[in-house]
Motif scaffolding. Structure first.
Motif, PDB file in Angstrom:
ATOM      1  N   ALA A  84       0.826  -1.213   0.000  1.00 50.95           N
ATOM      2  CA  ALA A  84       0.000   0.000   0.000  1.00 50.95           C
ATOM      3  C   ALA A  84       0.853   1.254   0.000  1.00 50.95           C
ATOM      4  CB  ALA A  84      -0.921  -0.005   1.221  1.00 50.95           C
TER       5      ALA A  84
ATOM      6  N   ALA B   5      -1.450   3.878  -1.841  1.00 51.72           N
ATOM      7  CA  ALA B   5      -2.867   3.558  -1.725  1.00 51.72           C
ATOM      8  C   ALA B   5      -3.163   3.217  -0.267  1.00 51.72           C
ATOM      9  CB  ALA B   5      -3.214   2.400  -2.662  1.00 51.72           C
ATOM     10  N   THR B   6      -4.193   2.452  -0.026  1.00 50.12           N
ATOM     11  CA  THR B   6      -4.573   2.066   1.332  1.00 50.12           C
ATOM     12  C   THR B   6      -4.511   0.550   1.479  1.00 50.12           C
ATOM     13  OG1 THR B   6      -6.908   1.843   0.785  1.00 50.12           O
ATOM     14  CG2 THR B   6      -6.150   4.035   1.497  1.00 50.12           C
TER      15      THR B   6
ATOM     16  N   VAL C  16      -7.627  -1.119  -0.089  1.00 44.58           N
ATOM     17  CA  VAL C  16      -7.567  -1.234  -1.543  1.00 44.58           C
ATOM     18  C   VAL C  16      -6.603  -2.344  -1.954  1.00 44.58           C
ATOM     19  CG1 VAL C  16      -6.767  -0.064  -3.631  1.00 44.58           C
ATOM     20  CG2 VAL C  16      -8.291   1.112  -2.054  1.00 44.58           C
TER      21      VAL C  16
ATOM     22  N   PHE D 243      -7.282   1.790  -6.671  1.00 45.47           N
ATOM     23  CA  PHE D 243      -7.348   2.942  -5.770  1.00 45.47           C
ATOM     24  C   PHE D 243      -7.929   4.154  -6.481  1.00 45.47           C
ATOM     25  CE2 PHE D 243      -5.013   6.376  -3.288  1.00 45.47           C
ATOM     26  CZ  PHE D 243      -5.893   6.324  -2.230  1.00 45.47           C
TER      27      PHE D 243
ATOM     28  N   THR E 111     -11.534   3.657  -6.794  1.00 47.17           N
ATOM     29  CA  THR E 111     -12.174   3.764  -5.481  1.00 47.17           C
ATOM     30  C   THR E 111     -12.384   5.215  -5.081  1.00 47.17           C
ATOM     31  OG1 THR E 111     -11.153   1.691  -4.802  1.00 47.17           O
ATOM     32  CG2 THR E 111     -11.978   3.101  -3.058  1.00 47.17           C
TER      33      THR E 111
END
Length: 388
Positions: free
Chosen positions: A202, A207-208, A211, A274, A277
């Protein structure tokens, strides 16, 4: 549902729950039709009180108040107490999901504890509706959906529908049901450093963590099915209009995530998911009601989501002292009407703690076990392979 140990003032519980119902109009709401609701001035039910001679009898008694709600009837909440002795009670709070999500639940429980404490010392408990009513939100939403704010979201979701089809995303392989739904839960152990690996991917993808695991499932789904485009859903416990964060009763929404075919590395996959999203969460709406208002076919009402993904452990937090003077111990009990998702594979990633795992739930009489196992293995490889 929870066992409460300690001194419990039943009269104070009744006052506190009444205060919660009067403070949040969604608890006094009834649905006249799919598009119309009315709100009553007074509460729609009293706290029910029972006694039992054993824990098992108490649990069986609670089953009588956990029957499914009828949306055509009045009242979408129930509260019951079963007394085992003077210092042990079973508390059951039953709410229909149409009026409660995670944030709403926390708001209800916080108020419940505060009002109970007030009632035990003889202080006043709210006897009228506070500001930020759910009714106000519905009026605001209708106005905003008809404005430029709504036009932007309508254009976005129309483009999503044209590209990916109506929401929710179906499973890309067609199966036939084989008898009654049979829920199967697979607990798949993961390496102890899985959370660190996910965090590293991530971070490098900017990103997270959510995700990243969602990308693993989408990538695995694409590999197993060979479909050019795959989709998944995730629950969204959020507020989509300014100034509505404190309003109780905005129920959880499901949002779609997609991945289009293409040759890319895992990091590039995470970045693509991501990016998608961010757009989805920027324009998130209750698509069923918005579509009706716009006369748009945005949601397929007769189709289940093929795959659902979450990154957490599903728990209901009552706190150690939901009601002052007591300690709470959560009780888990299957009740009729509980969602079983017969045509959805549920992926839940639990990465905290020393034993991370993926918990996968599915209907074994619909999804072949070898397909599910292949999907799990493909998602694992995405997250844990050395070439990330």
């Amino acid at each position: 549902m929870a066992w409460l140990d300690g001194a419990l003032d039943i009269g104070a519980v009744r006052q506190a729950w009444r205060g919660v119902c009067l403070s949040h109009d969604v608890l006094r709401r009834a649905y006249v039709s799919p598009d119309e609701a009315c709100t009553y001035d007074d509460v729609l039910g009293e706290v029910e009180f029972y006694t039992a001679d054993s824990d098992m009898e108490a649990l069986e008694t609670v089953r009588t108040v956990t029957t499914p709600f009828d949306l055509a009837d009045v009242g979408l909440s129930r509260l019951a107490i079963v007394q085992r002795d003077e210092r042990r009670h079973l508390l059951a709070i039953v709410l229909d999901h149409i009026i409660v999500d995670e944030k709403t639940w926390k708001r209800f429980m916080a108020d419940f504890g505060v009002f109970y404490e007030r009632a035990t010392r003889g202080a006043s408990v709210p006897d009228k509706v506070e500001k930020n009513a759910y009714h106000d939100f519905t009026l605001l939403e209708r106005r905003e959906l008809s404005s430029a704010w709504g036009a932007q979201r309508r254009a976005f979701w129309r483009s999503q529908t044209e590209r990916f089809g109506t929401f929710p995303p179906p499973f890309p392989i067609t199966f036939e049901s084989e008898g009654e739904s049979r829920l199967t839960v697979v607990t798949h152990a993961l390496p102890a450093d899985t959370k660190a690996r996910v965090s590293d991917i991530a971070k490098r993808a900017r990103a997270t963590s959510f995700v990243t695991v969602a990308s693993a499932v989408l990538s695995g789904l694409q590999q197993v099915s060979g479909a050019p485009t795959v989709g998944a859903t995730t629950p969204y416990h959020g507020r989509v209009l300014p100034g509505t964060s404190d309003i109780a009763g905005l129920f959880v929404q499901m949002v779609p995530l997609h991945l289009a075919a293409g040759s890319r590395s895992p990091l590039e996959t995470v970045r693509e998911v991501f990016s998608h999203t961010l757009d989805v969460f920027e324009y998130i709406l209750p698509l069923r009601s918005a579509g009706r208002l716009w006369n748009e076919e945005l949601v397929s009402t007769d189709r289940a989501a093929g795959v659902n993904v979450v990154l957490d452990k599903r728990t209901v937090d009552l706190g150690e002292s939901l009601l002052p003077g007591t300690t709470a111990e959560i009780v888990y009990l299957y009740v009729p009407g509980e969602v079983t998702w017969p045509r959805t594979i549920q992926f839940r990633w639990e990465l905290d703690g020393t034993d991370p795992q993926a918990v996968v739930s599915y209907n074994e009489n619909y999804f072949p076990s070898d397909i599910v196992e292949s999907l799990i293995q493909a998602a694992d490889k995405f997250l844990l392979s050395a070439d990330n």
